[in-house]
Design an enzyme around this catalytic site. Structure first.
Site, mmCIF file in Angstrom:
data_model
loop_
_atom_site.group_PDB
_atom_site.id
_atom_site.type_symbol
_atom_site.label_atom_id
_atom_site.label_comp_id
_atom_site.label_asym_id
_atom_site.label_seq_id
_atom_site.Cartn_x
_atom_site.Cartn_y
_atom_site.Cartn_z
ATOM 1 C CB CYS A 386 107.712 17.995 59.346
ATOM 2 S SG CYS A 386 109.269 17.675 58.499
ATOM 3 C CG HIS A 548 107.668 13.861 61.417
ATOM 4 N ND1 HIS A 548 106.499 14.248 60.811
ATOM 5 C CD2 HIS A 548 108.635 14.010 60.503
ATOM 6 C CE1 HIS A 548 106.746 14.603 59.564
ATOM 7 N NE2 HIS A 548 108.041 14.474 59.348
ATOM 8 C CD GLU A 550 104.107 13.237 63.395
ATOM 9 O OE1 GLU A 550 104.482 14.154 64.140
ATOM 10 O OE2 GLU A 550 104.227 13.281 62.154
HETATM 11 N N1 GLN Z 1 108.873 18.591 52.337
HETATM 12 C C1 GLN Z 1 109.588 19.040 53.484
HETATM 13 C C2 GLN Z 1 111.044 18.628 53.451
HETATM 14 O O1 GLN Z 1 111.418 17.697 52.782
HETATM 15 C C3 GLN Z 1 108.903 18.543 54.757
HETATM 16 C C4 GLN Z 1 108.920 17.065 54.923
HETATM 17 C C5 GLN Z 1 107.961 16.568 55.957
HETATM 18 O O2 GLN Z 1 106.993 17.226 56.304
HETATM 19 N N2 GLN Z 1 108.179 15.355 56.442
HETATM 20 O O3 GLN Z 1 111.844 19.215 54.116
#
Ligand code: GLN
Length: 574
Positions: A386, A548, A550
């Site tokens: 992410c 994600h 995970e």
């Molecule tokens: N801060 C980034 C966004 O909002 C990544 C978010 C995250 O890693 N879950 O896009």
């Protein structure tokens, strides 16, 4: 008809009710019962989306976009099933439903009262989540005696009165301290927790005794004499090396059979935990060893830092490790340290691979970018999750494509090269300060590039697993619900999301021309393509994703990206 088991905590919180619930679920599933798990969070937040992970632990995301307490993750990891957001309720959701119903005239002129209307709503939600299941296990968060879990205990008792005792059972999970100066395991707090629960009209059927050591017969008898719970139903649950061993230990105590007997059920098949036991053995006695660093943000709360903010990342590493008979020594590195002292970057060479996980806000960002540059230029396996992918793109734009000062607008609103940016609909959300539940949440199907490193990993790791079928089912549902259109390709990968910013479509071409491979994208209904995976094919392992992964990793069904990453870490030739 569904049978219900309530899991309630006594003495202290944090003793592993979630793991106990998940473990019992796993055992009952192995006995052939279609089992679901439900988590009750008595706090008033509507969901966990606005809680700070560094204080509360990570926010778990479900396929259908729920932002939930991390226990739901434990359930999915143990049961190897996708669990939806209806399997979680908070006091905030319960009260909001009651008040909304009152406002819309749903109570037809009645006085709306705490009792019966709040417990009724709780029971409605429990039944909804349990529909179609043989057994539902409901974990009530917090500890007996807390004000805020009273309505849930009341609801449990009401359900028992409605359905009869043979259809509702209770397990109390307690803690037995062994004070150093006494040197003996004490049962009194457990006795008191049992009495406290009885004040609610609830007579626990089983006491699951968490402690540093196993419970001896003398302690079991003491509880039996003092509070009249047969020592047979007092289950010893001592500390062990890995939580994945808990189902095995509980089964040695005969918990599954005892619970079935209590609910007047017969095993439908033998409880076979042999595959699970093999994986647990791989965790405990690995053949290989690798060292992995996670470059993140670790904030202290008083004298302690909450280790749970990257819980799923850690578990995903364990799952792939178990599959590859590899023990992983994880080092948690603070990204800010690389900003304070860039010489520290060299220390990354001591690791077989490095993960840059998700995150929000500016802190630690430049440190993460420098770390990614180091990993890219030193051919050290890298997995970006992410924010980790967004920062890998920033790094590539700056150092390979020559876009000096390229950034995400989350960090620099005025950057000349906004390679990561808000898409218009997210702009409106943030301008109106609607922070709860407004990110890109839940599962999104990505269309994958033929022969990409990432697609090959998914094809290899998922071959012959239940995951393929589960994802195909989910994809069909998404098409039916109109969330995405039917796609003319079999190369589809489904992962979960939780973020606001996206790769700016305007920069995709230039990044690609400079050698970055976009290995998958999500094609939105309105035709916008959102980038989901990147890779550098000539690197030992350089893969990152906007999702994600995970959240979909389980013991026995690991995440392909973590698996591929660890496999690369195992190749020691540098
Ligand atoms: N801060 C980034 C966004 O909002 C990544 C978010 C995250 O890693 N879950 O896009």
């Amino acid at each position: 008809m569904t049978k219900y088991i309530f899991v309630i905590g006594g003495v202290i919180s944090g003793v592993g009710k979630g793991v106990a619930t998940a473990s019992l679920g796993k055992i009952l599933k192995e006995y052939g019962y279609n089992t679901t798990l439900i988590k009750v969070d008595p706090y008033l937040n509507y969901d966990a989306g606005t809680l700070r992970p560094t204080e509360h632990g990570e926010v778990w995301v479900t396929d259908d976009g729920g932002e939930i307490d991390l226990d739901l993750g434990t359930y999915e990891r143990f049961l190897n099933t996708d669990i939806n957001k209806k399997n979680n309720m908070t006091s905030g959701q319960v009260y909001k439903s009651v008040i909304d119903r009152e406002r819309s005239g749903g109570y037809l002129g009645k006085t709306v009262q705490f009792i019966p209307h709040v417990p009724e709503e709780i029971i409605r939600r429990i039944k909804l989540a349990s529909e179609g299941f043989d057994i539902a296990i409901i974990e009530i968060g917090g500890t007996v005696g807390d004000y805020e879990n009273e309505p849930f205990l009341f609801a449990a008792k009401s359900l028992e009165c409605e359905l009869g005792t043979e259809n509702v059972a209770y397990i109390l999970v307690t803690y037995l301290p062994i004070p150093k100066h006494v040197g003996e395991m004490k049962t009194k707090p457990t006795q008191q927790a049992i009495k406290l629960l009885r004040q609610e009209g609830i007579f626990p059927d089983f006491i699951l005794c968490r402690a540093e050591q196993p419970l001896d017969e003398a302690r079991k008898s003491k509880i039996d004499f003092n509070v009249h719970i047969s020592s047979e139903n007092i289950i010893s649950a001592p500390d062990i090396e890995t939580a994945y061993e808990v189902p095995v230990n509980l089964q040695l105590e005969g918990l599954g059979q005892k619970v079935l007997k209590r609910l007047k059920l017969q095993p439908k098949k033998e409880c076979d935990l042999s595959d699970w036991i093999k994986l647990v053995d791989n965790i405990k006695n690995p053949k290989n060893k690798v060292k992995v660093a996670v470059v993140g943000k670790y904030i202290k709360l008083g004298d302690y830092s909450v280790p749970d903010s990257y819980l799923s990342v850690k578990e995903a590493i364990v799952h792939s490790g178990a599959q590859l008979e590899t023990g992983v020594e994880i080092t948690w590195l603070n990204a800010d340290d690389f900003v304070k002292d860039p010489k520290k970057l060299k220390e990354l060479s001591a690791f077989d691979g490095v993960i840059v996980p998700g995150g929000f806000g500016t802190s630690g960002v430049e440190g993460k970018i420098s770390a990614i540059e180091y990993l890219r230029t030193h051919n050290i396996p890298f997995l970006g999750l992410c924010y980790g992918m967004q920062l890998a793109i920033v790094e590539y734009a700056r150092h390979v494509c020559g876009m000096q000062g390229a950034n995400s607008t989350e960090i620099d609103k005025n950057t000349k090269y906004p390679v990561i940016d808000f898409l218009p609909e997210q702009k409106a959300v943030v301008e109106n300060e609607q922070y709860g539940g407004t990110m890109r949440l839940g599962v999104c199907p990505a269309i994958m590039k033929d022969n990409s490193v990432v697609l090959k990993l998914y094809q290899d790791v998922y071959a012959g697993t239940s995951r393929l079928e589960a994802d195909a089912d989910r994809f069909e549902k998404l098409v039916k619900e109109g969330v995405c259109r039917k796609l003319d390709t079999k190369n589809i990968v489904l992962e979960r999301h939780r973020h606001r910013y996206e790769v700016n479509p305007e920069f995709v071409d230039i990044l690609e021309k400079n050698g970055l491979v976009f290995s998958g994208y999500y094609s939105r209904q309105d035709g916008t393509n959102l980038m989901e995976f990147i890779e550098l094919p000539d690197h030992k392992f350089f893969v990152a994703t906007q999702s994600h992964p995970e959240f979909k990793s389980r013991l026995g069904n690991p995440s392909p990206l973590f698996y591929g990453f660890l496999k690369a870490c195992l190749k020691k030739d540098k």
